[in-house]
Motif scaffolding. Structure first.
Motif: not given
Length: 174
Positions: A52-53, A93, A111, A142-143, A72, A95, A67-68
């Protein structure tokens, strides 16, 4: 392969992309946009993981990807030798990801819930940090981003519909 996030190296010479349906980090030349390398994000080349990021350190020689998923995964890669350094799994999870202001720790959002992870850059030791134990609802961070000049950490929270600012390393809300 569903590209999910793009990051530019601090020196502006390269840009990188992670994919939701692939286990590589692609490196491109920022001048002519040509593919330079495909860097593995997990030990097995045949494993497909939703990445993901990512975050790149200030020196531009290391990147960390997340990896979400319920199990993870986190990968650390050497951008100069274009090789996988460390790989771990088992976070719930994850993220968003950033490096702490002093680049000694990875800060990773979980997340679903009210917590984040603080992990060493060797991906060996981590601790869970509850963002707010006084509330009865989820924040769903989330971020996450770190201020480049001080110890402020910004966290976007999906469920509570807010951005929270914390001071690192004490995790006091501002």
């Amino acid at each position: 392969d569903i590209p999910h996030q793009v990051k530019v190296s601090p020196d502006g010479k390269f840009w990188y992309v992670v994919f939701l349906n692939n286990s590589i980090l692609q490196q491109f030349d920022a001048v002519n946009n040509s593919l330079v390398a495909e860097i593995p994000l997990c030990p097995s080349q045949n494993t497909v993981i939703d990445w993901n990021t990512l975050v790149i350190n200030e020196a531009g020689n290391r990147a960390y990807a997340v990896s979400w998923s319920n199990n993870g995964k986190i990968a650390a890669v050497d951008l100069k030798s274009r090789s996988l350094l460390h790989f771990t799994s088992g976070l719930y999870q994850p993220h968003g990801i950033c490096l702490s202001p002093d680049e000694s720790q990875l800060l990773i959002t979980c997340q679903t819930g009210n917590l984040i992870y603080e992990m060493d850059t060797a991906l060996v030791n981590y601790r869970s940090i509850v963002l707010d134990s006084s509330i009865s609802f989820r924040l769903d961070p989330h971020d996450i981003q770190c201020h480049p000049d001080n110890n402020d950490i910004w966290i976007s929270c999906q469920h509570s519909n807010e951005v929270r600012v914390y001071e690192w390393p004490a995790w006091n809300i501002k």
